[in-house]
Design a protein around this motif. Sequence first.
Motif, PDB file in Angstrom:
ATOM      1  N   ARG A  16      -4.746   5.888 -10.268  1.00 27.50           N
ATOM      2  CA  ARG A  16      -5.183   6.407  -8.975  1.00 27.50           C
ATOM      3  C   ARG A  16      -4.879   5.419  -7.851  1.00 27.50           C
ATOM      4  O   ARG A  16      -4.398   5.804  -6.790  1.00 27.50           O
ATOM      5  N   ARG A  17      -5.176   4.132  -8.079  1.00 24.30           N
ATOM      6  CA  ARG A  17      -4.877   3.117  -7.076  1.00 24.30           C
ATOM      7  C   ARG A  17      -3.376   3.043  -6.799  1.00 24.30           C
ATOM      8  O   ARG A  17      -2.952   2.945  -5.650  1.00 24.30           O
ATOM      9  N   LYS A  18      -2.586   3.100  -7.855  1.00 26.98           N
ATOM     10  CA  LYS A  18      -1.137   3.035  -7.711  1.00 26.98           C
ATOM     11  C   LYS A  18      -0.625   4.234  -6.906  1.00 26.98           C
ATOM     12  O   LYS A  18       0.194   4.080  -5.992  1.00 26.98           O
ATOM     13  N   ARG A  19      -1.119   5.443  -7.194  1.00 25.94           N
ATOM     14  CA  ARG A  19      -0.727   6.648  -6.456  1.00 25.94           C
ATOM     15  C   ARG A  19      -1.153   6.554  -4.991  1.00 25.94           C
ATOM     16  O   ARG A  19      -0.405   6.896  -4.088  1.00 25.94           O
ATOM     17  N   THR A  20      -2.359   6.062  -4.747  1.00 27.20           N
ATOM     18  CA  THR A  20      -2.860   5.915  -3.383  1.00 27.20           C
ATOM     19  C   THR A  20      -1.977   4.944  -2.601  1.00 27.20           C
ATOM     20  O   THR A  20      -1.615   5.210  -1.450  1.00 27.20           O
ATOM     21  N   LEU A  21      -1.630   3.824  -3.191  1.00 22.56           N
ATOM     22  CA  LEU A  21      -0.761   2.847  -2.524  1.00 22.56           C
ATOM     23  C   LEU A  21       0.626   3.434  -2.257  1.00 22.56           C
ATOM     24  O   LEU A  21       1.210   3.193  -1.193  1.00 22.56           O
ATOM     25  N   GLN A  22       1.147   4.227  -3.193  1.00 21.42           N
ATOM     26  CA  GLN A  22       2.450   4.861  -2.978  1.00 21.42           C
ATOM     27  C   GLN A  22       2.392   5.837  -1.800  1.00 21.42           C
ATOM     28  O   GLN A  22       3.279   5.857  -0.955  1.00 21.42           O
ATOM     29  N   ILE A  23       1.320   6.613  -1.751  1.00 22.33           N
ATOM     30  CA  ILE A  23       1.159   7.572  -0.648  1.00 22.33           C
ATOM     31  C   ILE A  23       1.031   6.834   0.676  1.00 22.33           C
ATOM     32  O   ILE A  23       1.639   7.219   1.680  1.00 22.33           O
ATOM     33  N   LEU A  24       0.233   5.764   0.705  1.00 28.11           N
ATOM     34  CA  LEU A  24       0.070   4.986   1.932  1.00 28.11           C
ATOM     35  C   LEU A  24       1.379   4.326   2.370  1.00 28.11           C
ATOM     36  O   LEU A  24       1.647   4.197   3.564  1.00 28.11           O
ATOM     37  N   ALA A  25       2.198   3.923   1.410  1.00 27.75           N
ATOM     38  CA  ALA A  25       3.476   3.290   1.740  1.00 27.75           C
ATOM     39  C   ALA A  25       4.477   4.315   2.295  1.00 27.75           C
ATOM     40  O   ALA A  25       5.264   4.012   3.191  1.00 27.75           O
TER      41      ALA A  25
END
Length: 176
Positions: A16-25
């Motif tokens: 979830r953290r990895k997906r959130t960071l990808q979306i934010l990037a």
Amino acid sequence: MKSEMEKLREKQQRRRRKRTLQILAISPLVAFVFVAALSLLTRVNTVVVRNSTPYSSLEVSRQFPFSIGDSLFTVDREDLAQKLTVDFPYVKTADVHYQLPNRIEVTLTPASVALAVRTETEVLLLDQDFKVLEVVEKIPEGIISVDGMDIVSYQVGYPLDEVENIQTGIVRELLS
């Protein structure tokens, strides 16, 4: 020692953290592409002037504070309408509308002379809202004439100021 359930939960949280960071990037890039596409698609390409005033459409279009290729959203409709009614006294109203994606429509309504006011040296032609349309030397035929009115100040393209020109209110009531 951690149970299998805790390990699975931690693994899901990492995902979830990895997906959130990808979306934010990616979000700023998507926003930039969206704004760039919108800006390119909403460039002024066509200007339509509906005009029944004494001024030519070419004359009116020369007063536009924008040109073909400018962004549609940099055109302030209210300012443009105000500018046209002041620059062209015989324009009663100017309606400016966007037609997405790249068109502006300007509709001009003509003002007509309602009365003439004689000052000491000249004659002011006014519309029904007491907007000064023109300054002439002689009263035209068929126009209501008002004599003896003290005009302190006026500006062509603007209505008479009723505070400075006290008699304006009285004449307005008499005419209505």
